[in-house]
Motif scaffolding. Structure first.
Motif, PDB file in Angstrom:
ATOM      1  N   PRO A  46       0.835  -1.214   0.000  1.00 49.48           N
ATOM      2  CA  PRO A  46       0.000   0.000   0.000  1.00 49.48           C
ATOM      3  C   PRO A  46       0.864   1.256   0.000  1.00 49.48           C
ATOM      4  CG  PRO A  46       0.003  -1.038   2.180  1.00 49.48           C
ATOM      5  CD  PRO A  46       0.687  -1.999   1.247  1.00 49.48           C
ATOM      6  N   ASN A  47       0.349   2.323  -0.653  1.00 53.86           N
ATOM      7  CA  ASN A  47       1.112   3.564  -0.691  1.00 53.86           C
ATOM      8  C   ASN A  47       1.016   4.300   0.645  1.00 53.86           C
ATOM      9  OD1 ASN A  47      -1.383   4.925  -0.651  1.00 53.86           O
ATOM     10  ND2 ASN A  47      -1.501   4.884  -2.889  1.00 53.86           N
ATOM     11  N   LEU A  48       1.666   5.471   0.701  1.00 52.76           N
ATOM     12  CA  LEU A  48       1.722   6.223   1.961  1.00 52.76           C
ATOM     13  C   LEU A  48       0.336   6.637   2.438  1.00 52.76           C
ATOM     14  CD1 LEU A  48       3.463   7.551   4.136  1.00 52.76           C
ATOM     15  CD2 LEU A  48       3.652   9.568   2.669  1.00 52.76           C
ATOM     16  N   LEU A  49      -0.520   7.090   1.501  1.00 50.38           N
ATOM     17  CA  LEU A  49      -1.870   7.502   1.872  1.00 50.38           C
ATOM     18  C   LEU A  49      -2.675   6.337   2.425  1.00 50.38           C
ATOM     19  CD1 LEU A  49      -4.129   9.581   1.970  1.00 50.38           C
ATOM     20  CD2 LEU A  49      -4.639   9.059  -0.425  1.00 50.38           C
ATOM     21  N   GLU A  50      -2.578   5.184   1.758  1.00 49.72           N
ATOM     22  CA  GLU A  50      -3.318   4.019   2.233  1.00 49.72           C
ATOM     23  C   GLU A  50      -2.847   3.581   3.612  1.00 49.72           C
ATOM     24  OE1 GLU A  50      -2.480   1.390  -0.950  1.00 49.72           O
ATOM     25  OE2 GLU A  50      -4.279   1.920  -2.107  1.00 49.72           O
ATOM     26  N   ARG A  51      -1.523   3.645   3.843  1.00 53.51           N
ATOM     27  CA  ARG A  51      -1.016   3.276   5.166  1.00 53.51           C
ATOM     28  C   ARG A  51      -1.489   4.256   6.228  1.00 53.51           C
ATOM     29  NH1 ARG A  51       3.779   2.400   2.186  1.00 53.51           N
ATOM     30  NH2 ARG A  51       4.732   4.283   3.053  1.00 53.51           N
ATOM     31  N   GLY A  52      -1.508   5.549   5.862  1.00 54.07           N
ATOM     32  CA  GLY A  52      -2.001   6.533   6.813  1.00 54.07           C
ATOM     33  C   GLY A  52      -3.469   6.327   7.157  1.00 54.07           C
ATOM     34  N   LEU A  53      -4.280   6.013   6.147  1.00 52.14           N
ATOM     35  CA  LEU A  53      -5.704   5.762   6.397  1.00 52.14           C
ATOM     36  C   LEU A  53      -5.901   4.521   7.258  1.00 52.14           C
ATOM     37  CD1 LEU A  53      -7.270   6.591   2.905  1.00 52.14           C
ATOM     38  CD2 LEU A  53      -7.500   7.896   5.027  1.00 52.14           C
ATOM     39  N   ASP A  54      -5.079   3.499   6.994  1.00 57.74           N
ATOM     40  CA  ASP A  54      -5.183   2.294   7.816  1.00 57.74           C
ATOM     41  C   ASP A  54      -4.873   2.602   9.271  1.00 57.74           C
ATOM     42  OD1 ASP A  54      -5.856   0.823   5.607  1.00 57.74           O
ATOM     43  OD2 ASP A  54      -3.820   0.087   5.231  1.00 57.74           O
ATOM     44  N   ARG A  55      -3.826   3.392   9.511  1.00 57.50           N
ATOM     45  CA  ARG A  55      -3.483   3.765  10.888  1.00 57.50           C
ATOM     46  C   ARG A  55      -4.600   4.584  11.524  1.00 57.50           C
ATOM     47  NH1 ARG A  55       2.066   3.601  11.996  1.00 57.50           N
ATOM     48  NH2 ARG A  55       2.889   1.694  11.041  1.00 57.50           N
ATOM     49  N   TRP A  57      -7.879   4.573  10.819  1.00 63.53           N
ATOM     50  CA  TRP A  57      -9.041   3.761  11.159  1.00 63.53           C
ATOM     51  C   TRP A  57      -8.741   2.810  12.307  1.00 63.53           C
ATOM     52  CZ3 TRP A  57     -13.221   5.805   9.962  1.00 63.53           C
ATOM     53  CH2 TRP A  57     -13.431   6.451   8.745  1.00 63.53           C
ATOM     54  N   GLU A  58      -7.503   2.363  12.403  1.00 61.85           N
ATOM     55  CA  GLU A  58      -7.131   1.560  13.565  1.00 61.85           C
ATOM     56  C   GLU A  58      -7.249   2.373  14.846  1.00 61.85           C
ATOM     57  OE1 GLU A  58      -3.236   0.147  12.835  1.00 61.85           O
ATOM     58  OE2 GLU A  58      -3.822  -1.238  11.222  1.00 61.85           O
ATOM     59  N   TRP A  59      -6.828   3.664  14.771  1.00 58.10           N
ATOM     60  CA  TRP A  59      -6.924   4.545  15.940  1.00 58.10           C
ATOM     61  C   TRP A  59      -8.390   4.797  16.310  1.00 58.10           C
ATOM     62  CZ3 TRP A  59      -8.409   9.912  16.102  1.00 58.10           C
ATOM     63  CH2 TRP A  59      -8.183  10.520  17.335  1.00 58.10           C
ATOM     64  N   ILE A  60      -9.217   5.065  15.297  1.00 63.61           N
ATOM     65  CA  ILE A  60     -10.646   5.269  15.562  1.00 63.61           C
ATOM     66  C   ILE A  60     -11.255   4.014  16.174  1.00 63.61           C
ATOM     67  CG2 ILE A  60     -12.897   5.622  14.472  1.00 63.61           C
ATOM     68  CD1 ILE A  60     -11.331   8.166  14.732  1.00 63.61           C
ATOM     69  N   GLY A  61     -10.922   2.862  15.629  1.00 67.66           N
ATOM     70  CA  GLY A  61     -11.447   1.626  16.169  1.00 67.66           C
ATOM     71  C   GLY A  61     -11.028   1.399  17.611  1.00 67.66           C
TER      72      GLY A  61
END
Length: 228
Positions: A46-55, A57-61
């Motif tokens: 995954p690119n930088l943006l996708e990794r940032g979004l994953d982090r 949503w993990e934080w929100i979860g």
């Protein structure tokens, strides 16, 4: 028998190249890292943006899980609390309206940051050139009041209305009291009364501004205005 066995043993003796090497741990790790760093192993990462979004949503979860564990009733209790907060926020928004950037009175003459009389006059002229007579009247009235403040004929006072400014200036410059009240009324009409100004209305306020600039108050009237 022995020769045959020796031949067999000789035939299956491992070559020197097949002897396993005992590589130290650190060089082995570095070699593995170099190998895994090759682009061929990262084509589908995954690119930088996708990794940032994953982090994110993990934080929100994680926040949601923590809140649901701490709230009565678990997830359902948390959802109920969120709905209540949203309902209260919506009711306050509907009742109070959109928050303003600055606290001003309802009829305040100046609704933005401090500007000089010259700046208000320039703004009035631009509006007049474009045929925006409402804005032109407003800016010219502001120029009048700011000019009187700059000349110390009026004390600067936040929240002053156009009517208050006209009344105070009328005591300092009694010869222009009626014109000042008319200019304040024109300002109120276009600002709060929903009326539309025209060019003659603007020209009257403009002429008053020019006349006041040429007027020199007497000592008695200036002293009376300062005392008020």
């Amino acid at each position: 028998m022995t020769a045959t066995g020796g031949a067999v043993v000789g035939r299956f003796r491992p070559a020197a190249d097949d002897i396993p090497l005992d590589i130290p741990r650190d060089p082995a790790r570095e070699a593995a890292e170099r190998e895994l760093s090759k682009p061929i192993y990262h084509e589908n990462d995954p690119n930088l943006l996708e990794r940032g979004l994953d982090r994110f949503w993990e934080w929100i979860g994680g926040l949601f899980d923590s809140a649901s564990g701490a709230s009565p009733g678990g997830v359902l209790g948390l959802v109920a609390v969120v709905l209540v907060v949203l309902a209260v926020t919506g009711a306050l928004w509907w009742r109070l309206g959109t928050p303003r950037r600055a606290v001003t009175t309802a009829d305040s003459l100046f609704d933005d940051g401090p500007r000089t009389a010259g700046e208000h006059r320039a703004a009035a002229s631009r509006h007049a050139s474009a045929g925006r007579w409402n804005q032109a009247v407003q800016e010219r009235m502001r120029a009048i009041v700011r000019s009187l403040e700059e000349r110390t004929l009026l004390d600067p006072r936040p929240g002053r209305t156009a009517d208050e400014a006209a009344a105070e200036a009328g005591r300092t410059l009694p010869a222009h009291a009626d014109e000042l009240r008319s200019a304040a009324r024109a300002f109120d009409d276009v600002t709060y009364g929903g009326r539309t100004a025209d060019e003659p209305a603007y020209r009257r306020v403009e002429e008053l501004d020019a006349s006041l600039e040429r007027t020199k108050p007497t000592l008695d009237s200036a002293s009376a205005g300062a005392a008020e």
